[in-house]
Design an enzyme around this catalytic site. Sequence first.
Site, short mmCIF file in Angstrom:
data_model
loop_
_atom_site.label_atom_id
_atom_site.label_comp_id
_atom_site.label_asym_id
_atom_site.label_seq_id
_atom_site.Cartn_x
_atom_site.Cartn_y
_atom_site.Cartn_z
CD GLU A 264 5.83 -38.34 82.89
OE1 GLU A 264 4.83 -38.20 83.62
OE2 GLU A 264 6.86 -37.66 82.95
CB CYS A 298 3.50 -36.25 86.78
SG CYS A 298 5.14 -36.84 86.56
C1 UN1 Z 1 7.32 -35.28 86.65
O1 UN1 Z 1 6.73 -34.80 87.62
O2 UN1 Z 1 6.93 -35.07 85.48
O3 UN1 Z 1 9.92 -39.23 90.29
C2 UN1 Z 1 8.57 -36.08 86.77
C3 UN1 Z 1 9.93 -38.00 90.41
C4 UN1 Z 1 10.91 -37.23 89.56
C5 UN1 Z 1 10.36 -36.98 88.21
C6 UN1 Z 1 8.97 -36.41 88.16
N1 UN1 Z 1 12.13 -38.00 89.46
O4 UN1 Z 1 9.19 -37.41 91.17
#
Ligand code: UN1
Length: 509
Positions: A264, A298
């Site tokens: 990821e 992310c």
């Molecule tokens: C991340 O930034 O690695 O959808 C995960 C989202 C959160 C998870 C982010 N539920 O922004």
Amino acid sequence: MTPALTAPATSELRSRAEHLLAALGATRPEPGPLTVRTPITGGELASLRPSSSAAIDDAITKASNAFQSWRTVPAPQRAAVVRRLGQLLTEHIGELGELVTLEAGKIGAEARGEVQEMIDICEFAVGLSRQLYGRTMPSERPGHRLMETWHPLGVVGVLSAFNFPVAVWSWNTAIALVCGDTVVWKPSETTPLTALACHTLLRRAAVEVGADPDIHQLVQGAVEVGEQLVDDERVALVSATGSVRMGRAVGPRVAARFGRCLLELGGNNAAVVTPSADLELATRGVVFAAAGTAGQRCTSLRRLIAHADVVGPLLNRIEKAYHQLRVGNPLDDGVLVGPLINQRAYRSMQDAIARAVDDGGELLCGAERVMVTGENSHYVRPAIVRMPAQTAVVREETFAPILYVLTYHDLDSAIALHNGVPQGLSSAIFTGDQREAERFLAADGSDCGIANVNIGTSGAEIGGAFGGEKHTGGGRESGSDSWKTYMRRATNTVNYSPDLPLAQGIQFG
Ligand code: UN1
């Protein structure tokens, strides 16, 4: 935009962290060369000793040994550990949330939201424990049954990032445990205290329900700790969250030993805003996704692709909202944007903006540093840069609150711009036109793992599969059928007839 002016002393934060760790049942780590800094002041929160190579080996051994019996515990019984973990998290949401704020700099609401996300995935995993379904297919042979069964995979190595220091661990761990796997966790070296707290809660949950606490192991330290997990044949699945650069290192090494990888990695998420969009709603969606978490998700929104007819009024609204955002101490009520994690993040933000301006970009607002707690902390106002084209810097992920704005005239070119980056995590379209929405979700629309309509790119629920395509790495975590990555599949053919017919009608002898 008035910054929050309270400047807590690091010593206060340090004693607060110690108090929270104690309340969460964790013993204070032995001091060592690994320094834990709070992004709130940039000062030292704690220090600890990284795990030695022997200690990592021992953790993997313990997890492998625990797996031998854990895999035969019925899945609904395995779920008892996860159910108890969910209860403990519910009880301690305030304390764990505050520790996330101290260590990662998230504002209170987002830090508690992260713990809520953990509670949600625990509930999901408990239900899942009774739904690890295999299929039965019609056999082509009389008196035969053809089916699939899903079995536990082995030890799962979880490498997690600073920005979701606890939720992403829980996505992996709650699912892995009900699937019958055991876990060795290597958190980001930036956030070892929250990791210690979660590890403590999970082991407590295991002990309280009579399960082997060795099903979960915690190893701490920098990149070489992760490398040892990556290279160890006993780690059946490496689930890694982080940069594309990290994924490039991890993927081939795990593949070389025929291990399984779940990656990821970076996102470069965009939202398309069409002329029929509700601009008020789009503004709210854009501001939360782009400025929330100081742009350090992310899934953060990094590119806004707005139709030429609405880009003006849309930007007016967004800029107005940006001016109202309070940047400051994340422990203060009313603050919506906390600090960047460290100086490196601040520098990469400034470099990216300089490059964007060199490319002909116009900095509409933000990027300046806000002095909240002194030189060692890095608070910035979220930036908006209007770009003449999608240049190289726009195609890169900068882990900071920069929103690049691009303009389009027809939806096909908007989608081409949208997909014209190496990453493929999350995406959104704001539109009131169903045809445009469907076009965005179609096979030749958004190429991302997450594609939303009238909602921002960040803040996914746990029920869906989470992950993305291209340089994002292709992995899927969290809900839906992501559990399949944590198990191995066996195809079984059972002959209950007295004959031995061969498949494909082959006659042999
Ligand atoms: C991340 O930034 O690695 O959808 C995960 C989202 C959160 C998870 C982010 N539920 O922004």
